[in-house]
Design a protein around this motif. Structure first.
Motif, short mmCIF file in Angstrom:
data_model
loop_
_atom_site.label_atom_id
_atom_site.label_comp_id
_atom_site.label_asym_id
_atom_site.label_seq_id
_atom_site.Cartn_x
_atom_site.Cartn_y
_atom_site.Cartn_z
N GLY A 149 22.49 -12.07 2.06
CA GLY A 149 22.78 -10.76 2.33
C GLY A 149 23.13 -10.01 0.95
N ILE A 150 22.98 -8.80 1.04
CA ILE A 150 23.20 -7.97 -0.35
C ILE A 150 24.20 -6.80 0.24
CG2 ILE A 150 22.49 -6.60 -2.19
CD1 ILE A 150 19.77 -8.01 -1.83
N LEU A 151 25.27 -6.67 -0.55
CA LEU A 151 26.02 -5.41 -0.07
C LEU A 151 25.99 -4.33 -1.12
CD1 LEU A 151 28.30 -3.82 1.44
CD2 LEU A 151 29.89 -5.38 0.42
N TYR A 152 25.53 -3.35 -1.09
CA TYR A 152 25.30 -2.22 -2.13
C TYR A 152 26.58 -1.40 -1.85
CZ TYR A 152 20.49 -3.75 -2.17
OH TYR A 152 19.20 -4.52 -2.37
N GLY A 153 27.53 -1.26 -2.69
CA GLY A 153 28.35 -0.51 -2.66
C GLY A 153 28.33 0.70 -3.60
N ARG A 154 27.71 1.79 -3.25
CA ARG A 154 27.25 2.92 -3.95
C ARG A 154 28.24 4.15 -3.91
NH1 ARG A 154 22.49 2.02 -0.65
NH2 ARG A 154 23.07 4.32 0.19
N GLY A 155 28.08 4.76 -4.98
CA GLY A 155 29.02 5.99 -5.19
C GLY A 155 30.39 5.73 -5.28
N VAL A 156 30.86 4.74 -5.81
CA VAL A 156 32.32 4.26 -6.01
C VAL A 156 32.41 4.03 -7.61
CG1 VAL A 156 33.02 3.71 -3.82
CG2 VAL A 156 31.93 1.71 -5.30
N SER A 157 33.22 4.70 -8.10
CA SER A 157 33.42 4.44 -9.71
C SER A 157 35.10 4.28 -9.81
CB SER A 157 33.11 5.67 -10.54
OG SER A 157 33.56 6.81 -10.17
N GLU A 158 36.07 5.06 -9.28
CA GLU A 158 37.25 4.93 -9.68
C GLU A 158 37.94 3.71 -8.88
OE1 GLU A 158 38.94 7.04 -11.80
OE2 GLU A 158 37.02 8.09 -12.09
N LYS A 159 38.67 3.19 -9.69
CA LYS A 159 39.36 1.79 -9.26
C LYS A 159 39.80 1.87 -7.96
CE LYS A 159 42.47 -1.61 -10.69
NZ LYS A 159 43.73 -2.08 -11.72
N GLY A 160 39.33 0.91 -7.03
CA GLY A 160 40.12 0.96 -5.53
C GLY A 160 39.51 2.11 -4.76
N GLU A 161 38.44 2.79 -5.06
CA GLU A 161 37.78 4.08 -4.48
C GLU A 161 37.12 3.39 -3.14
OE1 GLU A 161 34.69 7.71 -4.86
OE2 GLU A 161 35.31 6.41 -6.75
N VAL A 162 36.64 2.31 -3.30
CA VAL A 162 36.09 1.70 -2.00
C VAL A 162 36.94 1.34 -1.07
CG1 VAL A 162 36.61 -0.98 -2.74
CG2 VAL A 162 34.24 -0.34 -1.56
N LYS A 163 38.08 1.48 -1.03
CA LYS A 163 38.96 1.27 0.29
C LYS A 163 38.88 2.56 0.94
CE LYS A 163 42.76 -1.57 -2.16
NZ LYS A 163 43.95 -1.41 -2.48
N ASP A 164 38.43 3.71 0.47
CA ASP A 164 38.09 5.00 1.32
C ASP A 164 36.92 4.91 1.80
OD1 ASP A 164 40.60 5.96 0.46
OD2 ASP A 164 39.80 6.81 -1.49
N CYS A 165 36.10 3.82 1.89
CA CYS A 165 34.70 3.68 2.39
C CYS A 165 34.88 2.46 3.57
CB CYS A 165 33.85 3.22 1.36
SG CYS A 165 33.73 4.35 -0.02
N PRO A 166 35.41 2.77 4.70
CA PRO A 166 35.58 1.68 5.78
C PRO A 166 34.33 0.89 6.14
CG PRO A 166 35.88 3.92 6.59
CD PRO A 166 35.85 4.18 5.11
N ASP A 167 33.12 1.78 5.98
CA ASP A 167 31.92 0.91 6.24
C ASP A 167 31.62 -0.27 5.49
OD1 ASP A 167 31.29 2.34 8.55
OD2 ASP A 167 29.98 3.80 7.44
N LEU A 168 31.80 0.15 4.29
CA LEU A 168 31.69 -1.13 3.07
C LEU A 168 32.72 -2.08 3.11
CD1 LEU A 168 30.99 1.18 -0.05
CD2 LEU A 168 29.25 -0.12 1.12
N MET A 169 33.88 -1.68 3.52
CA MET A 169 34.95 -2.84 3.85
C MET A 169 34.53 -3.41 4.93
SD MET A 169 37.23 -2.41 1.41
CE MET A 169 38.94 -2.86 1.81
N ARG A 170 34.07 -3.12 6.15
CA ARG A 170 33.61 -3.59 7.21
C ARG A 170 32.48 -4.69 7.13
NH1 ARG A 170 29.73 -2.70 10.25
NH2 ARG A 170 29.50 -0.55 9.33
N ILE A 171 31.66 -4.09 6.21
CA ILE A 171 30.17 -4.98 6.00
C ILE A 171 30.55 -5.91 5.35
CG2 ILE A 171 28.07 -4.85 4.80
CD1 ILE A 171 27.66 -1.69 5.48
N ALA A 172 31.51 -6.31 4.35
CA ALA A 172 31.96 -7.15 3.35
C ALA A 172 32.41 -8.08 4.16
CB ALA A 172 32.73 -6.77 2.35
N ARG A 173 33.46 -7.69 5.23
CA ARG A 173 34.12 -8.85 5.96
C ARG A 173 33.16 -9.36 6.95
NH1 ARG A 173 37.87 -5.48 6.48
NH2 ARG A 173 37.26 -4.46 8.48
#
Length: 180
Positions: A149-173
């Motif tokens: 699998g590959i997780l593409y976390g696009r459009g996140v640059s600020e530290k911790g910004e990915v926490k505001d992307c529930p789909d990415l967090m869910r996919i990683a889990r």
């Protein structure tokens, strides 16, 4: 139960790819696996000199640093997760250094399930193509690899910004939970 090794290449503790590693970790533990995460930047690992001292010395590198321990963990793992922020269309130097240093015992790295976690400030998926190509290049040197699998976390640059992307967090889990 599988032995899972997560190599978080992010130099930023709590950076976006590092956070996604933590989510993968939670999922893999939930599925009953033995999981270890290594933050590569916290290890002392010198860049490969290409001197091939290792070739003539049973895989022992000229450098006496943390890589020998990390390399043994890579060899022993059933599952290898390679995580990196995308810097200038490639993986970060920290993860690339680890990959280059596997040359000391690369033939012992075999039969691995591979997962990739990438993050980038750019929102375009093709921004990650050359990074994936580099990771594929490493995978092709592993006898018996299976890219899971590959997780593409696009459009996140600020530290911790990915926490505001529930789909990415869910996919990683969920990727972590899929390790069986």
């Amino acid at each position: 139960m599988k032995k899972v090794l997560i190599l978080s290449g992010s130099p930023r503790k709590g950076g976006n790819s590092d956070i996604l590693c933590d989510e993968f970790y939670k999922g893999a533990v939930k599925s009953g696996n033995a999981v270890e995460k290594i933050r590569v930047c916290e290890k002392k690992i010198s860049p490969c000199l290409g001197c091939y001292h290792c070739k003539d010395n049973g895989g022992k590198c000229v450098f006496q640093d943390d890589m020998a321990e990390v390399l043994q963990k890579i060899i022993d793992a059933d599952v290898l997760v390679l995580a990196t922020p995308v810097y200038f269309y490639s993986m970060c130097a920290q993860l690339k250094t680890v990959i280059d240093r596997t040359v000391a015992r690369w033939t012992e790295i075999a039969n691995k399930d591979l997962y990739y976690i990438l993050t980038s400030a750019e929102d375009e998926r093709d921004t990650m193509d050359s990074t994936i190509a580099s990771l594929h290049g490493f995978a092709m040197c592993i006898d018996g690899y299976d890219e899971k699998g590959i997780l593409y976390g696009r459009g996140v640059s600020e530290k911790g910004e990915v926490k505001d992307c529930p789909d990415l967090m869910r996919i990683a889990r969920e990727m972590g939970e899929s390790v069986k």
